[in-house]
Design a protein around this motif. Structure first.
Motif, PDB file in Angstrom:
ATOM      1  N   PRO A 262      13.691   2.189  -8.180  1.00 31.13           N
ATOM      2  CA  PRO A 262      14.654   3.238  -7.798  1.00 31.13           C
ATOM      3  C   PRO A 262      14.063   4.260  -6.815  1.00 31.13           C
ATOM      4  O   PRO A 262      14.757   4.725  -5.915  1.00 31.13           O
ATOM      5  N   GLU A 263      12.781   4.572  -6.957  1.00 30.65           N
ATOM      6  CA  GLU A 263      12.142   5.504  -6.018  1.00 30.65           C
ATOM      7  C   GLU A 263      12.073   4.912  -4.615  1.00 30.65           C
ATOM      8  O   GLU A 263      12.316   5.613  -3.629  1.00 30.65           O
ATOM      9  N   LYS A 264      11.737   3.631  -4.525  1.00 34.09           N
ATOM     10  CA  LYS A 264      11.700   2.959  -3.219  1.00 34.09           C
ATOM     11  C   LYS A 264      13.084   2.984  -2.573  1.00 34.09           C
ATOM     12  O   LYS A 264      13.223   3.268  -1.375  1.00 34.09           O
ATOM     13  N   THR A 265      14.095   2.695  -3.374  1.00 31.29           N
ATOM     14  CA  THR A 265      15.469   2.670  -2.876  1.00 31.29           C
ATOM     15  C   THR A 265      15.899   4.056  -2.409  1.00 31.29           C
ATOM     16  O   THR A 265      16.479   4.211  -1.334  1.00 31.29           O
ATOM     17  N   GLN A 266      15.600   5.067  -3.202  1.00 28.28           N
ATOM     18  CA  GLN A 266      15.968   6.445  -2.846  1.00 28.28           C
ATOM     19  C   GLN A 266      15.219   6.900  -1.593  1.00 28.28           C
ATOM     20  O   GLN A 266      15.804   7.510  -0.693  1.00 28.28           O
ATOM     21  N   PHE A 267      13.930   6.602  -1.530  1.00 32.09           N
ATOM     22  CA  PHE A 267      13.130   6.971  -0.367  1.00 32.09           C
ATOM     23  C   PHE A 267      13.720   6.362   0.910  1.00 32.09           C
ATOM     24  O   PHE A 267      13.889   7.047   1.923  1.00 32.09           O
TER      25      PHE A 267
ATOM     26  N   THR B 254       0.831  -1.205   0.000  1.00 31.98           N
ATOM     27  CA  THR B 254       0.000   0.000   0.000  1.00 31.98           C
ATOM     28  C   THR B 254       0.866   1.256   0.000  1.00 31.98           C
ATOM     29  O   THR B 254       0.616   2.191  -0.762  1.00 31.98           O
ATOM     30  N   CYS B 255       1.902   1.252   0.829  1.00 34.83           N
ATOM     31  CA  CYS B 255       2.808   2.409   0.925  1.00 34.83           C
ATOM     32  C   CYS B 255       3.500   2.695  -0.401  1.00 34.83           C
ATOM     33  O   CYS B 255       3.637   3.848  -0.811  1.00 34.83           O
ATOM     34  N   TYR B 256       3.969   1.654  -1.044  1.00 32.95           N
ATOM     35  CA  TYR B 256       4.783   1.812  -2.247  1.00 32.95           C
ATOM     36  C   TYR B 256       3.980   1.765  -3.543  1.00 32.95           C
ATOM     37  O   TYR B 256       4.557   1.694  -4.627  1.00 32.95           O
ATOM     38  N   ASP B 257       2.663   1.826  -3.453  1.00 34.43           N
ATOM     39  CA  ASP B 257       1.823   1.809  -4.643  1.00 34.43           C
ATOM     40  C   ASP B 257       2.242   2.938  -5.596  1.00 34.43           C
ATOM     41  O   ASP B 257       2.296   4.107  -5.206  1.00 34.43           O
TER      42      ASP B 257
END
Length: 156
Positions: free
Chosen positions: A126-131, A118-121
């Motif tokens: 790369p965005e998940k990694t950067q976040f 749900t959070c990473y929808d």
């Protein structure tokens, strides 16, 4: 509410709160007992290692030993953990996960995966990694600031 750079910590706090609400709602739907986040974190830590010394557990959850003892007692009452004396040193106590605790962790692990999805929808890898990297930096900066303020001679 609209957030900006100056209210980032407030956003983190609010996100933590709604994530906790999400987890609580899903846990209630599964018929799981209501526990505070510290209890959940203890069970999570024990899912990585089936038993930990009370002092090690206190360090991992960032609580003092007496607070950890109270939290563990509640989990013991609910039959999620049991206490075992160390064979070599009877003053040391191990906190051990029970079968009920393992079953609880299996359900909460599934619910946590649902929360993450749900959070990473809509996020790319790369965005998940950067976040995550940026959030780790914020966390480390706050930890470093706390250590500096608690250093001998520092004023709080």
């Amino acid at each position: 509410m609209e957030y900006d750079v100056s209210s980032a910590i407030s956003l983190i706090s609010h996100t933590h709160s709604v994530a906790a609400d999400f987890l609580q709602q899903k846990m209630q739907a599964e018929g799981l007992p209501s526990l505070v986040s510290s209890h959940g974190f203890i069970l999570f830590c024990l899912s990585k290692q089936n038993k930990l010394l009370l002092g090690e557990l206190a360090e991992k959850i960032n609580r003092d030993k007496s607070t950890t003892t109270v939290l563990v007692r509640k989990l013991e009452e609910e039959a999620f953990v049991y206490i075992e004396r160390d064979a070599a040193d009877s003053r040391k106590r191990h906190v051990c996960l029970t079968e009920k605790g393992k079953a609880y962790n299996a359900v909460t692990s599934r619910i946590s995966q649902e929360l993450l999805a749900t959070c990473y929808d809509g996020f790319s890898v790369p965005e998940k990694t950067q976040f995550t990297a940026l959030l780790e930096r914020v966390h480390q900066n706050i930890c470093n600031g706390l250590q500096k303020s608690l250093a001998p001679g520092a004023s709080v």
